[in-house]
Every structure is written in structure tokens, then in C-alpha cells.
Design an enzyme around this catalytic site. Structure first.
Site, PDB file in Angstrom:
ATOM      1  N   THR A 174       0.860  -1.192   0.000  1.00 25.16           N
ATOM      2  CA  THR A 174       0.000   0.000   0.000  1.00 25.16           C
ATOM      3  C   THR A 174       0.894   1.239   0.000  1.00 25.16           C
ATOM      4  OG1 THR A 174      -0.269  -0.230   2.407  1.00 25.16           O
ATOM      5  CG2 THR A 174      -2.034  -1.068   1.028  1.00 25.16           C
ATOM      6  N   LYS A 182       4.157  -6.745   3.732  1.00 27.72           N
ATOM      7  CA  LYS A 182       3.797  -5.379   3.358  1.00 27.72           C
ATOM      8  C   LYS A 182       3.465  -4.578   4.610  1.00 27.72           C
ATOM      9  CE  LYS A 182       0.367  -3.488   3.198  1.00 27.72           C
ATOM     10  NZ  LYS A 182      -0.609  -2.744   4.091  1.00 27.72           N
ATOM     11  N   THR A 232      -3.283  -3.668   6.983  1.00 32.03           N
ATOM     12  CA  THR A 232      -2.042  -3.286   7.607  1.00 32.03           C
ATOM     13  C   THR A 232      -1.004  -4.314   7.298  1.00 32.03           C
ATOM     14  OG1 THR A 232      -3.026  -2.009   9.360  1.00 32.03           O
ATOM     15  CG2 THR A 232      -0.894  -3.027   9.840  1.00 32.03           C
ATOM     16  N   GLU A 290       7.591   4.632   6.719  1.00 34.59           N
ATOM     17  CA  GLU A 290       7.875   6.048   6.465  1.00 34.59           C
ATOM     18  C   GLU A 290       8.251   6.717   7.785  1.00 34.59           C
ATOM     19  OE1 GLU A 290       4.107   6.006   5.076  1.00 34.59           O
ATOM     20  OE2 GLU A 290       4.550   6.194   2.943  1.00 34.59           O
ATOM     21  N   ASN A 349       0.962  11.075   9.527  1.00 36.05           N
ATOM     22  CA  ASN A 349      -0.271  10.639  10.170  1.00 36.05           C
ATOM     23  C   ASN A 349      -1.205  11.776  10.538  1.00 36.05           C
ATOM     24  OD1 ASN A 349      -0.119   7.671  10.373  1.00 36.05           O
ATOM     25  ND2 ASN A 349       1.844   8.178  11.306  1.00 36.05           N
ATOM     26  N   THR A 387      -6.230  15.254   5.020  1.00 32.83           N
ATOM     27  CA  THR A 387      -6.712  16.636   5.193  1.00 32.83           C
ATOM     28  C   THR A 387      -5.925  17.598   4.305  1.00 32.83           C
ATOM     29  OG1 THR A 387      -5.215  16.884   7.049  1.00 32.83           O
ATOM     30  CG2 THR A 387      -7.479  16.286   7.533  1.00 32.83           C
TER      31      THR A 387
END
Lengths: 396, 396
Positions: free
Chosen positions: A146, A172, A183, A267, A391, A396
Site C-alpha cells: 500500500t 507489506k 495493515t 515512512e 499521520n 486533510t
């Protein structure tokens, strides 16, 4: 690494679930029903594919002909309709392959709370089932990603029962690093012939010390699944207990490599830190303390800042809810001792050396409780600005 | 707020523990031994003053003549020498005041792992004991601060046993926000006459729902202490059970105000969010779920980003280790419903309204389990860039 393992075929395609052109639908086909063992999420909010696959494995006594996986949509929090969608994925796959749908597992990962685009998935299943080698193992490994930065695969070979057998795995998602992306998925295929009970024991033992001993932010997702499939195509003799130990070690080693790759691939992760607790009264106590340290936001921000802040490590250990004698604690950053018998022993030169240790991409926080002989380990990572950016600013 | 409460005097000074000129030594003197109740940290690594004060209160049956507090140094991880230092603080205070050292409590907060500067502290104790009104309550409230942005005080008055009684309290430190600063201290003085057992019950009940139901980063420190002292100087009659309930409510209300101030005073905190769980089978289950949501880094980064990411809330609730039926969950952001029966009901207009709610400094995440009648609440805050900056860059 190896790209093949006897008894399995892999395929993948872009079905159109993800917006980009990346593969988002993958298929594992066992040429004959494989022996399966699995560990699922402990989250009480369980996505539809996990519900279905858990039930399927219980009913079919761990025999698996195919696994169909999609990324981009987790099929979680989708109610009865979501469960029907997961069932349809299994049924369509079974029909295309001409196998029993009771031997088909389903896995999904991606955004929560949205229905799967079933028309696109149906076309995708037709495609991967009819061209069962497209993309091969690498393509399959890509199709489960993902927000991952890249493909995460590992392989092991080990001689057991008179044959050299292969274990081939992919994974993953640094789990909860990926916002709203549900997840962790991990698939391991082996051509070893292993009994179901032994495979189950082997997987559960390994996962306890690898996948269930890593933490990015302490959450487990709605879709987590680690699956191992054994085709038996290597034709080995029944495993002796020594063979079994060799196999167990190879599986654990493989899962440990995948777990490290999963952590490093997250990340905002620059350091993967092994929190090693020794001298505990029990393995459980050691694991709980290692987990408390690995989960502490104060420890994780210290890792991000490269600050050898031993007080936070000691305090986090005290927070694990496990009895410990603070006056006996010894603490090292790799081989630099900062605490002995609960008190600071480091001068500023030692603290500088510890700060040097913390620049490494991998290092260990070694905490000795001096209370017993049991040990435990947890992998931690840094809590960085990138984590917050990814996160906090998502959606947004 | 009130600045006085009958039966107590307060003093403070700059003894020289902190580098700046701020007050760092405070004293509470009870004119006659006060009835005391306390809640201490659950951390297994316990600082010397907590060890001492816990033992003192057990031995003296909860009678307290004085409390001496220093900030700037936690006297934690300091071994036997640190315990001797804490004992000396009590003895010096007792000697100066002419009271029994068995009735003197000690509290410390500040950096971990360094010995107290006992010469400076000795001079400071002489000064505050000989000039017992210097600075008054505000000065005392200032003397316990470490990295706090400002003074945190609150007061209540309530009519019980035929008298109007006062409760006056102060607190410090958003606990674990403050790196290496150990940590939450809270002192409440009342002139009410309350029995020891009743005071103890009242405090434990209140703390469960206030101080032990807030989380900045899930850690409890080595030095946490909430202390309530009752002088009885108001001269009220023995409390009826109705009076006791009024008193209990006033104490809980006071501690709730202090807990809110503590959260809002945290560096990097812009939102204090009440996670309210209803419809649970037990209060304990409700609290555990509320705590899991409040502690989730994914929820806290969503709070920081103002993202109405309901999937993270649901997933965090599922992570609490408490049975729940995901198909029954309802979720509101204040009065905006986003989830009904475990599925998304919000359209994009509702999500926009929820994003508006998340701009408020205080709001509620309301999760109904629809499984019972018990409820629980936890206060959460945002996990922001400032949190990482403060905690990652500290000391380095």
C-alpha cells in the site's frame, strides 16, 4: 533471493482498486492443496476477509488451494455486505481455478470503511486466474503493497528430511505506520512437507518472537495476517525432531528478516532498535518489559533525537506492570554501559559514545534485570517528525 | 480562586536547584497534624521521596505536619544515597519546625539520575521554615513547577456538616510531556474535618476518574504523587453520607479542573479530547477502551491534524483487549455521528462538520458499544510536531 518455490504459482494485475497503475490484486495458487497455518490480528474489530479466512481454515483443516489478495481497500467496517464481498472473492477465485471455494483464503489491505469495487475485482480475478504466471513472485509481492516504499521479500534454504527445501516470503506495510491502511500482511510459501500441527507450532513460536515483537505505534490493525503454506513438493521424508528444529529456525529467521524490512520500510523510520531484556524471571516478563520500552513515546522520541536518555528507558521499564528491582538494573546502548545497579555510571564521554551508537540504523538497548535467566526482545523504531506529518496530515 | 485554607501555611524560595531564579523549594505546614490520603505512581521504578513518603504515611497512620517539595531534581535513580537525602530533607524540615519527622512528607520533581544539592536544600529549608508565609499559596504553587508554562491552581467551596469548607489545590507538569522531568505532583488542602478512611476512599475514587484517566503519552513517571490534606479547622460536624457525597464531588471536580489544566498546560497540546465510552458491560471495560483510544498514536496524530478519521478510533477501540461487537459500534465527534452499527454513515458534509468540531480546544469522541450501561472516560491530547521537537531535541 529465490523467486520460485515448488508447488506454487503466483500472479498479479492492476484491477483498478488503487488509483495509480500499481498492481493491486494478487493470487497464490497451490498446484495441490497445501498445508496451511496462520496467525491473525488480535484486534477485536476484525475485517471481513480475516473473519472469512479464519473460519475457512478452521473448517477445512488447514488445506489451501489458493489465496486471493487485494490492496487499496481493507474491506473493514463494511458490515454484512463486506463479508458477502469477501465470500464472493473466494467463490470467484475457486470457480476460475476449478477448486473448492472452501480451500480459498482471502486477504485485503487498504482504506477502512469503504466497500470493495466488486466489478473491478471480478475482472481482476478472471485475469490472474487465467494467466497464472503473470508477474510471478515479484509481481505478487508488489500487489500486496500500500504505502510501502518498496517490495519486501526474503528466502531461506535448509536441508531437512533428505532434501533441500525452500522458504519464500513477502510482506507489506509497517502496520500502523500507514495511516488508515490496514495493515500487515505476510505470506510464506515452502515446498517442505510438514505436518499441519508442526507447521502451526512452528509459525506461532516464530511469530511470537518476530511479527508480534515489533512495534511502530503499539496498534494492531483490523486486517493483520501471517500465513504459511507448505506444498510438500520437495518430497522430503517426514521431519525428525532435529529436522523440525532446523525448519523452525529457518522460518523464524525468514520472518525476522521480513519484520526488519517491514520496520525499516516504514515512512519516517530511520532507526530500528532491538530492545533486549535479559535476567528476567520469565520470558513473559522479559517480553512485557521490552514491549513497554519499545512502545514508550518518550523512548521513541529519544531514538529520533539520538539522545542517550537512559532515564526514560528505566522509567518505561518500570511502567510495564511487571515487578522489578530498580536497584539491580544495568543498561547498555550496544556495548556502552550507562546504568549499573540502577544508578548512572556514565560520564559525559560515555554519553557521547552512546550518542554515537544512536546514529546507527540498527542498535540495541540492552537492559539486564539481574533477577533470573529469561530473556525477551522487541523491535522499536523512532517517533519522528515524519511520523507526525504522515499521520496528522493524511486525508486533510 | 481562594488563596487560603484554614489550618495551613505555605512558603517557598529559590534554593538554587534550578538554574534560573524561579522558586524551587516549597513548604506546606499544617498548624496541627492534618489527616492525609495519597495516591502514588504505579511505576516500579520509584524515586526516593516517593519511597519515603509512602512508608511514612503507612507508619504514621496518615498524620502530616509538613510537606517539603523541591523542583529541578527528581531524586530518582539515585540509590541508597538518594534515599538518605530524602530522609535528611524530612529531618531538617522537622527540626526547623519543631515537629516529628515521622509526620513530614517529601516530594521531588525534575531531572532523573542526579544527586540533590543538599547544601543548597538545607539552606532553603531553613529559610522557608523560618519565614513560613513567604510567597503564600501562589509561591508554593510556583515552586513545584518544572517545564510548565504557568501556575496551575483551583479551589472549591462546599457546605458540609454545618460549615462552608474550602478545598485548595495546585498541580504541576503535564506528566510525561516534560522530558526526563518526573512528573505529576498534585497537592490539595482542605479545612474540612474528614475521617482518614473516608478521605482515602474519596481520593482514590476521584483519582481513578481524573488523574488516572488522562494520558499524554501513556507513561507514568517515577515521582507521581497526588496528596490531600484535611486540617479539620473548619470545625464541621462529622459528615453524613450525603455530606460525604458532596465533599467527594467537590474533590473530584477540583481534581478534574486541575487535570484539565495539566493537560492544556502541556507543551505542544492544542486540544484536550474527552474519549467517552458508553454502553459497556462494566466500568472497567469502558475505561480500558477509552484508554486504548486516548493512547493510540494514530488517534492522537489525527487529533493534531484535525482529521475525523473514525476508522482509527474504531480500530484503537478494538485493540483494548476487551471483547466488543464491532457491528454495534456508534461513534460521534461531539454531536456529529460518523459511524452507526459499525459502518460509516457520514457523508462528506458530516465529515466536514466533524472536522469543524476538531478545531475546538475541547471536544468529545463518544463511542457507544451498545452492550450494557457502564461508562468510562479518558482525556486525550494531540500528538503534534511540537511534542516530537520537545522530546526528540531535548538535551541534544
Amino acid at each position: 533471493v529465490a523467486k520460485r518455490v515448488k508447488g506454487f504459482r503466483f500472479a498479479s494485475t492492476h484491477a483498478g482498486i488503487k488509483r495509480d497503475e500499481q498492481p493491486d490484486l494478487g493470487l497464490i495458487v497451490a498446484e495441490a492443496p497445501a498445508t496451511a497455518a496462520a496467525v491473525f490480528t488480535r484486534n477485536r474489530v476484525v475485517a471481513a476477509p480475516v473473519r472469512l479466512s479464519r473460519t475457512t481454515l478452521r473448517r477445512n483443516q488447514g488445506k489451501v488451494s489458493a489465496v486471493v489478495v487485494n490492496s487499496g481497500n481493507a474491506n473493514a467496517c463494511t458490515g454484512a455486505a463486506g463479508l458477502a464481498d469477501a465470500r464472493l472473492m473466494a467463490a470467484l477465485t475457486a470457480e476460475e481455478l476449478g477448486v473448492n471455494k472452501r480451500n480459498v483464503l482471502v486477504a485485503s489491505t487498504g482504506v477502512i470503511g469503504e466497500r470493495l469495487p466488486m466489478e473491478a475485482i471480478e475482472l481482476g480475478i478472471e485475469e490472474v486466474a487465467r494467466r497464472p504466471l503473470v508477474g510471478g513472485f515479484d509481481g505478487f509481492a508488489d500487489s500486496i503493497l500500500t504505502t510501502d516504499a518498496g517490495r519486501k521479500v526474503a528466502a531461506r534454504k535448509v536441508d531437512v528430511g533428505g532434501q533441500r527445501v525452500t522458504l519464500l516470503g513477502c510482506t507489506k506495510g509497517a502496520g500502523m505506520i500507514a495511516p488508515n491502511m490496514a495493515t500487515t500482511l505476510s505470506f510464506v510459501m515452502t515446498d517442505a512437507r510438514v505436518g499441519r500441527a508442526a507447521l502451526d507450532r512452528s509459525l506461532h513460536g516464530s511469530v511470537t518472537r518476530t511479527y508480534n515483537a515489533i512495534t511502530v505505534d503499539g496498534d494492531t490493525s483490523t486486517n493483520d495476517m501471517v500465513l504459511v503454506l507448505a506444498s510438500g513438493a520437495a518430497g522430503n521424508r517426514a521431519l525428525s525432531s532435529k529436522d523440525q528444529r532446523l525448519f523452525d529456525r529457518a522460518l523464524e529467521d525468514l520472518l525476522d528478516e521480513l519484520a526488519h524490512k517491514l520496520m525499516h520500510g516504514g515512512e519516517g523510520v530511520h532507526h530500528v532498535v532491538a530492545v533486549e531484556v535479559t535476567g528476567a524471571k520469565s520470558e513473559r516478563a522479559a517480553q512485557r518489559i521490552a514491549r513497554a520500552v519499545a512502545n514508550s513515546p518518550l523512548v521513541k522520541t529519544a531514538i529520533a533525537g539520538g539522545d542517550p536518555n537512559w532515564g526514560r528507558v528505566i522509567s518505561a521499564a518500570g511502567n510495564a506492570g511487571v515487578p522489578l528491582n530498580p536497584d539491580r538494573l544495568d543498561l547498555w546502548f550496544d556495548n556502552v554501559q550507562l546504568v549499573a545497579s540502577g544508578e548512572r555510571v556514565a560520564d559525559s564521554a560515555a554519553e557521547k559514545r552512546a550518542a554515537g551508537v544512536m546514529k546507527r540504523p540498527n542498535y540495541a538497548l540492552r537492559l539486564d534485570l539481574n533477577a533470573g535467566i529469561a530473556r525477551g526482545r522487541y523491535l522499536a523504531c523512532d517517533l519522528s517528525h515524519e511520523y507526525v506529518t504522515i499521520n496528522a496530515d493524511y486525508r486533510t
